[in-house]
Every structure is written in C-alpha cells, then in structure tokens.
Design a protein around this motif. Structure first.
Motif, PDB file in Angstrom:
ATOM      1  N   SER A  16       0.843  -1.202   0.000  1.00 23.57           N
ATOM      2  CA  SER A  16       0.000   0.000   0.000  1.00 23.57           C
ATOM      3  C   SER A  16       0.876   1.249   0.000  1.00 23.57           C
ATOM      4  N   LEU A  17       0.256   2.406  -0.186  1.00 21.80           N
ATOM      5  CA  LEU A  17       0.982   3.674  -0.246  1.00 21.80           C
ATOM      6  C   LEU A  17       1.569   4.072   1.110  1.00 21.80           C
ATOM      7  N   THR A  18       2.718   4.743   1.057  1.00 19.97           N
ATOM      8  CA  THR A  18       3.343   5.281   2.264  1.00 19.97           C
ATOM      9  C   THR A  18       3.456   6.798   2.146  1.00 19.97           C
ATOM     10  N   VAL A  19       3.860   7.439   3.228  1.00 17.65           N
ATOM     11  CA  VAL A  19       4.063   8.887   3.194  1.00 17.65           C
ATOM     12  C   VAL A  19       5.143   9.246   2.176  1.00 17.65           C
ATOM     13  N   ALA A  20       6.133   8.380   2.006  1.00 19.69           N
ATOM     14  CA  ALA A  20       7.205   8.638   1.036  1.00 19.69           C
ATOM     15  C   ALA A  20       6.677   8.600  -0.389  1.00 19.69           C
ATOM     16  N   ASP A  21       5.683   7.761  -0.632  1.00 17.68           N
ATOM     17  CA  ASP A  21       5.124   7.614  -1.979  1.00 17.68           C
ATOM     18  C   ASP A  21       4.347   8.839  -2.434  1.00 17.68           C
ATOM     19  N   LEU A  22       4.044   9.755  -1.520  1.00 20.02           N
ATOM     20  CA  LEU A  22       3.279  10.953  -1.875  1.00 20.02           C
ATOM     21  C   LEU A  22       4.173  12.172  -2.101  1.00 20.02           C
ATOM     22  N   LYS A  23       5.483  11.996  -1.977  1.00 18.17           N
ATOM     23  CA  LYS A  23       6.417  13.099  -2.227  1.00 18.17           C
ATOM     24  C   LYS A  23       6.756  13.131  -3.713  1.00 18.17           C
ATOM     25  N   TYR A  24       6.244  14.145  -4.409  1.00 18.14           N
ATOM     26  CA  TYR A  24       6.510  14.260  -5.840  1.00 18.14           C
ATOM     27  C   TYR A  24       7.744  15.127  -6.079  1.00 18.14           C
ATOM     28  N   PHE A  25       8.327  14.970  -7.263  1.00 13.32           N
ATOM     29  CA  PHE A  25       9.571  15.680  -7.560  1.00 13.32           C
ATOM     30  C   PHE A  25       9.325  17.152  -7.830  1.00 13.32           C
ATOM     31  N   GLU A  26      10.120  17.995  -7.188  1.00 14.46           N
ATOM     32  CA  GLU A  26      10.098  19.438  -7.418  1.00 14.46           C
ATOM     33  C   GLU A  26      11.514  19.860  -7.764  1.00 14.46           C
ATOM     34  N   ASP A  27      11.686  20.456  -8.916  1.00 12.38           N
ATOM     35  CA  ASP A  27      13.019  20.837  -9.372  1.00 12.38           C
ATOM     36  C   ASP A  27      13.630  21.886  -8.447  1.00 12.38           C
ATOM     37  N   ILE A  28      14.860  21.649  -8.046  1.00 14.93           N
ATOM     38  CA  ILE A  28      15.545  22.545  -7.117  1.00 14.93           C
ATOM     39  C   ILE A  28      16.247  23.664  -7.884  1.00 14.93           C
ATOM     40  N   LYS A  29      15.936  24.883  -7.537  1.00 13.44           N
ATOM     41  CA  LYS A  29      16.584  26.030  -8.182  1.00 13.44           C
ATOM     42  C   LYS A  29      17.906  26.363  -7.502  1.00 13.44           C
ATOM     43  N   ASN A  30      17.934  26.197  -6.195  1.00 17.90           N
ATOM     44  CA  ASN A  30      19.134  26.506  -5.420  1.00 17.90           C
ATOM     45  C   ASN A  30      19.453  25.313  -4.523  1.00 17.90           C
ATOM     46  N   ARG A  31      20.504  24.594  -4.849  1.00 13.00           N
ATOM     47  CA  ARG A  31      20.835  23.377  -4.107  1.00 13.00           C
ATOM     48  C   ARG A  31      21.079  23.645  -2.623  1.00 13.00           C
ATOM     49  N   LYS A  32      21.458  24.877  -2.277  1.00  9.35           N
ATOM     50  CA  LYS A  32      21.763  25.196  -0.892  1.00  9.35           C
ATOM     51  C   LYS A  32      20.564  25.796  -0.154  1.00  9.35           C
ATOM     52  N   ASP A  33      19.384  25.675  -0.739  1.00 14.23           N
ATOM     53  CA  ASP A  33      18.168  26.139  -0.076  1.00 14.23           C
ATOM     54  C   ASP A  33      17.006  25.289  -0.576  1.00 14.23           C
ATOM     55  N   ILE A  34      16.763  24.186   0.113  1.00 15.37           N
ATOM     56  CA  ILE A  34      15.763  23.218  -0.367  1.00 15.37           C
ATOM     57  C   ILE A  34      14.530  23.188   0.531  1.00 15.37           C
ATOM     58  N   LYS A  35      14.238  24.318   1.188  1.00 18.50           N
ATOM     59  CA  LYS A  35      13.132  24.336   2.139  1.00 18.50           C
ATOM     60  C   LYS A  35      11.794  23.987   1.493  1.00 18.50           C
ATOM     61  N   GLU A  36      11.599  24.376   0.238  1.00 14.17           N
ATOM     62  CA  GLU A  36      10.316  24.108  -0.418  1.00 14.17           C
ATOM     63  C   GLU A  36      10.088  22.609  -0.639  1.00 14.17           C
ATOM     64  N   THR A  37      11.143  21.893  -0.979  1.00 11.98           N
ATOM     65  CA  THR A  37      10.978  20.459  -1.240  1.00 11.98           C
ATOM     66  C   THR A  37      10.803  19.668   0.050  1.00 11.98           C
ATOM     67  N   ALA A  63      -1.077  16.266  -4.799  1.00 11.21           N
ATOM     68  CA  ALA A  63      -0.488  14.988  -5.219  1.00 11.21           C
ATOM     69  C   ALA A  63      -1.560  14.021  -5.683  1.00 11.21           C
ATOM     70  N   PHE A  64      -2.636  13.922  -4.937  1.00  7.61           N
ATOM     71  CA  PHE A  64      -3.699  12.987  -5.309  1.00  7.61           C
ATOM     72  C   PHE A  64      -4.474  13.457  -6.538  1.00  7.61           C
ATOM     73  N   GLU A  65      -4.717  14.764  -6.613  1.00  7.66           N
ATOM     74  CA  GLU A  65      -5.503  15.295  -7.733  1.00  7.66           C
ATOM     75  C   GLU A  65      -4.729  15.274  -9.048  1.00  7.66           C
ATOM     76  N   ASN A  66      -3.398  15.303  -8.972  1.00  8.51           N
ATOM     77  CA  ASN A  66      -2.574  15.354 -10.182  1.00  8.51           C
ATOM     78  C   ASN A  66      -1.637  14.150 -10.292  1.00  8.51           C
ATOM     79  N   GLU A  67      -2.059  13.037  -9.712  1.00  7.77           N
ATOM     80  CA  GLU A  67      -1.209  11.852  -9.607  1.00  7.77           C
ATOM     81  C   GLU A  67      -0.658  11.400 -10.955  1.00  7.77           C
ATOM     82  N   SER A  68      -1.499  11.456 -11.980  1.00  5.20           N
ATOM     83  CA  SER A  68      -1.068  10.950 -13.289  1.00  5.20           C
ATOM     84  C   SER A  68      -0.095  11.881 -13.996  1.00  5.20           C
ATOM     85  N   ASN A  69      -0.020  13.136 -13.555  1.00  7.21           N
ATOM     86  CA  ASN A  69       0.853  14.110 -14.222  1.00  7.21           C
ATOM     87  C   ASN A  69       2.128  14.423 -13.434  1.00  7.21           C
ATOM     88  N   LEU A  70       2.278  13.811 -12.289  1.00  8.17           N
ATOM     89  CA  LEU A  70       3.439  14.078 -11.448  1.00  8.17           C
ATOM     90  C   LEU A  70       4.362  12.863 -11.409  1.00  8.17           C
TER      91      LEU A  70
END
Length: 479
Positions: free
Chosen positions: A28-49, A60-67
C-alpha cells in the motif's frame, strides 16, 4: 591501524529510497510515496521540497497521473536486489543496513493480515546476505509510514498507532529472527520534531499546537521502542536493539560564556535528550522544563514511563554528515540534513551546503562513549555529489573518496582513543533517491545507477572510483 576483530563495515539504505515497486505484490501507499519531484533552483536552499502540508497532499492525489513520484520508483532494488547485494559483497563489505517497509508486511495496517509476498521478498534479500556472509542491520521503520495510518489515525500522535506498530514489528522480529541480530526500531527518531511528515505522519498545517503534537508523537515512539525491546528479548535474548539519531554536533561559535551555555542547552534539546531517555530510561529534568516553558502538555501514563525505564537500548547508532555552530546572536545558516545549522568559518561545504567536518566525527564518538558507555555504531556517513557518468562509463568522484578517507581515519582515531565502535555503514553503497530533496542528482553511492531525477535511464549499475577505493580500504583495514 586495523579495525578490531569482528568490526562491521558496509553500506546503509532505506526501503523507500531504493525498493520501488510501490504497488506490487500487495504493498500500500506510504508517506514517502506521496512526495513528488520538485526541481531545485538553489541546491543550498531546499526548504520548499522539504515541506509537506495538506495543500501538497491534495495536489499529489488530484494530479497523480501528471506528477513524478521518485520514491515509488526508487532504484528498483525490488527487482535487482541480487545484483546489488553481489556488488556490495564484491566491494568487501560485511554489513548491509536496510529497512523493512511496513506497507509490504501489513498493507492495511489494522487488520493483521500479513502479506506473504512481502515476507518472501525480505527473506530472499536476507538469504542473499547470508550467501555472502553479510551481516544485516535492520531498521524496522525508516521514513515510510503507511499513508492509511495518517488518513485514519492522524499519524504517530495517536496512541493507537503504538499497538499497530507493535503488531507489525512483532511479525518482522518473528519472521526474520533467524537472519537478523542487530535491530533499529526507528530511523533518526529525532526527525519526528523537524521532519514531521515522513517520520510521524503529521501534517503541519492541521495542528493547533504543532510542537506539542510532534512531542506527543515522539513519546508514543519511545513507548513503542521500549515495547519492541521487551518483545525482541523474549524472542531471542541475543538480539541487539539500538537507537538511531540524526546527529547534530554543534560547537559554540566562540568562547563567550553566554554562547557556550546556549550551545549546551541547544545540544540537550536536539541531541542528548533522545540518548538520555533511551539509555537512562527517564525523561531528563531539562526536558521537562522545556515542555513547561513551551506550553507542551503530553499524555504520558505511568505504565509507559515504567516500560521506558525497564527496556533500554543495547547500543547507540547515529547518522553523521556535518557539524554546525551556535550563537545567541544571529549568524548565517547552512543546510544540514533536513535542518539548518550555523555556519562555521573554518569548514568547507558540499554542493548542497553541508559543512564537512571529519574531526567532528571523532569528537562525537568520544563524547557519546564518555557520556553513555554503550557500544557505538555509525549508521550513516557520506556526501551527496552530482556525479557524472563519463563516455567510458567511469565515474570520477575523488571528492567523495577524500570525504570518506578523512572520516574513516577519524573513526580509527576514535578507536585508538579507547572508544567502543563496533561498526560503520556509509550512506550509501549505491545511489538512492534523496530523502530530503527527493532527487536522484544528489548521489551518495559508491555504485552509480543510470537514472535521472525523473526516473529515466537504463537503471544499469556502474562502479565509481570510490567503489574501488573503498574496496582497497576494507582490504587494508580488516583482519
């Protein structure tokens, strides 16, 4: 110098970062499985991800097929474990730290229906380890709480999750008792406070008193930890149960007494508290004062405190990547394993802003040994690098070699200091999906996996320069 006889040296991984096959064989799904990829603009500041809130979960659930969800793919260890374990063995490693996914064992979490295919998979993995005389060190819960526990129970802040975890962990202990000696109930248990989603299943914007909810979840994990120790010892008294922390070693920025005191108080709350409780079996008074000062009121029962008191850990393990500094005055911050720490002017940084401090490992080992006098295990240590696969399929990662060499030398120095260190597993033997930034570009492995941030690539494995260096280091260091 050589390592002591019986020293364990190898690599560490986690199920959500390597396995893939997120919807295969009943999982079944886990909390890790709901983390979608977000491109990092600044490797030294990843607070958004790092942030997971109700808005992101809904998205994540509403756009599952596109993420793209990297940890659903992992590096496909699920189908390549034989090759990967063989590569680990050929490097000379005699230890492999891995975790078991709750969602593979009891997918519905509260119906006690054990998934045979999940059991069979891990038994096959352990059989491969046994075939090569590799000692498995198993983490029972490593940042992949079943999502159903979040949805139905609100995560670890709910005391009902204690019993659900005990049901799951008891199955694991019994099913794999003939393969595993060293157990870690919770990975980086202090992450419940600073990485609430993957560690505790708590959604930050749904809590009235977030800090209180996090510490309640943490207390519940302490209770579960003690219960599992009690159960494990009845199954096999030779089992060894340890704790695991994200080690945030910090120094005072200078010798100003106020800063030294501030650093001491900070280390008590962020580091020593966890060790103190699981080694000594009681809540330290400084922590009770912290709860009072921060309006944290926990539901703690007397029998729970007795459980914690009577069921203590056998060894201490921790992840060590960097160190930081503390000061009462505002100073610049750098990234540090899902948190930020004060910048030390005497240290250099990795591409992701993690400060490199090999001597800090020796300081940490000496400090923990002097304070607790329990065997120590370095469960994670490594450096994230944006490695490149060359045209001739080589990977030149000399800066990783330098990082590992310096840290392993300080590990040896600590043993010469008289510290009882029985093992070391580098993070990681093979490239994995990054836990914090959720990317593939941040590579820690000694084995390269041909796969990009979006899961594209052949998935073929290639040995990096560091692979050959590590093999020689092991050959030179083990009796």
């Amino acid at each position: 110098m050589k390592f002591p006889k019986g020293f364990l040296i190898g690599g560490a991984t986690s199920a959500p970062q390597i396995e893939g096959a997120y919807n295969k064989d009943g999982k079944s799904l886990t909390v890790a499985d709901l983390k979608y990829f977000e491109d990092i603009k600044n490797r030294k500041d990843i607070k958004e991800t790092k942030i997971t809130n109700s808005k992101k979960i809904k998205f994540a659930f509403e756009n599952e097929s596109n993420l793209f969800f990297p940890k659903r793919v992992g590096i496909d260890f699920y189908n390549n474990y034989k090759e990967d374990i063989k590569l680990i063995y050929e490097m000379g490693m005699n230890a492999f730290r891995l975790s078991i996914s709750w969602s593979r064992i009891i997918p519905n979490v509260d119906d006690n229906k054990v998934c045979k295919k999940g059991i069979d998979f891990y038994k096959n993995v352990f059989e491969e380890c046994k075939k090569y005389n590799i000692e498995p060190i198993v983490t029972i819960s490593h940042f992949d709480l079943p999502y159903k526990i979040v949805k139905k129970y609100g995560g670890w802040k709910n005391k009902k999750v204690i019993d659900l975890y005990i049901d799951y962990a008891s199955v694991v202990l019994n099913e794999f008792k003939d393969y595993v000696k060293y157990w870690i109930p919770f990975n980086e248990i202090n992450a419940t406070i600073f990485s609430t989603w993957v560690s505790a299943g708590i959604i930050v914007d749904k809590e009235e008193n977030l800090l209180e909810s996090c510490y309640q979840a943490l207390h519940n994990q302490f209770v579960a930890n003690a219960k599992i120790i009690k159960i494990a010892k009845k199954i096999n008294e030779k089992f060894k149960l340890g704790c695991m922390l994200a080690q945030f070693t910090c120094y005072s920025l200078d010798c100003k007494p106020e800063n030294v005191l501030y650093n001491l108080k900070d280390q008590q709350i962020k580091v020593y508290f966890y060790y103190d409780l699981m080694v000594k079996g009681v809540y330290p008074k400084y922590m009770l004062k912290y709860f009072k000062d921060n309006n944290i009121n926990l539901d703690i029962e007397l029998d729970e405190l007795e459980l914690i008191r009577d069921n203590k850990i056998d060894y201490i393990s921790f992840s060590y990547y960097m160190s930081g500094v503390n000061s009462l005055t505002e100073n610049s911050k750098v990234e540090a394993n899902l948190v930020k720490m004060g910048k030390n002017p005497y240290l250099t940084e990795s591409e992701w802003g993690w400060q490199i401090d090999p001597i800090g490992l020796r300081i940490t080992l000496n400090d923990l040994w002097d304070r607790y006098n329990l065997p120590l295990f370095v469960a994670e240590n490594g450096i994230g690098i944006n490695d490149k696969l060359e045209n001739d399929f080589t990977i030149i990662d000399d800066n990783r070699i330098e990082y590992l060499k310096l840290h392993l030398n300080e590990l040896k120095n600590s043993i010469q200091d008289g510290v009882n260190v029985f093992g070391y597993t580098t993070w990681t033997p093979i490239d994995v999906i990054s836990s914090g930034s959720n990317e593939m570009s941040k590579r820690y492995g000694l084995i390269y996996v041909d796969q990009d941030d979006y899961g594209n690539g052949s998935k073929k494995r290639y040995k990096k320069n560091s692979y050959f260096w590590f093999k020689k280091f092991i050959d030179d260091s083990l009796y």
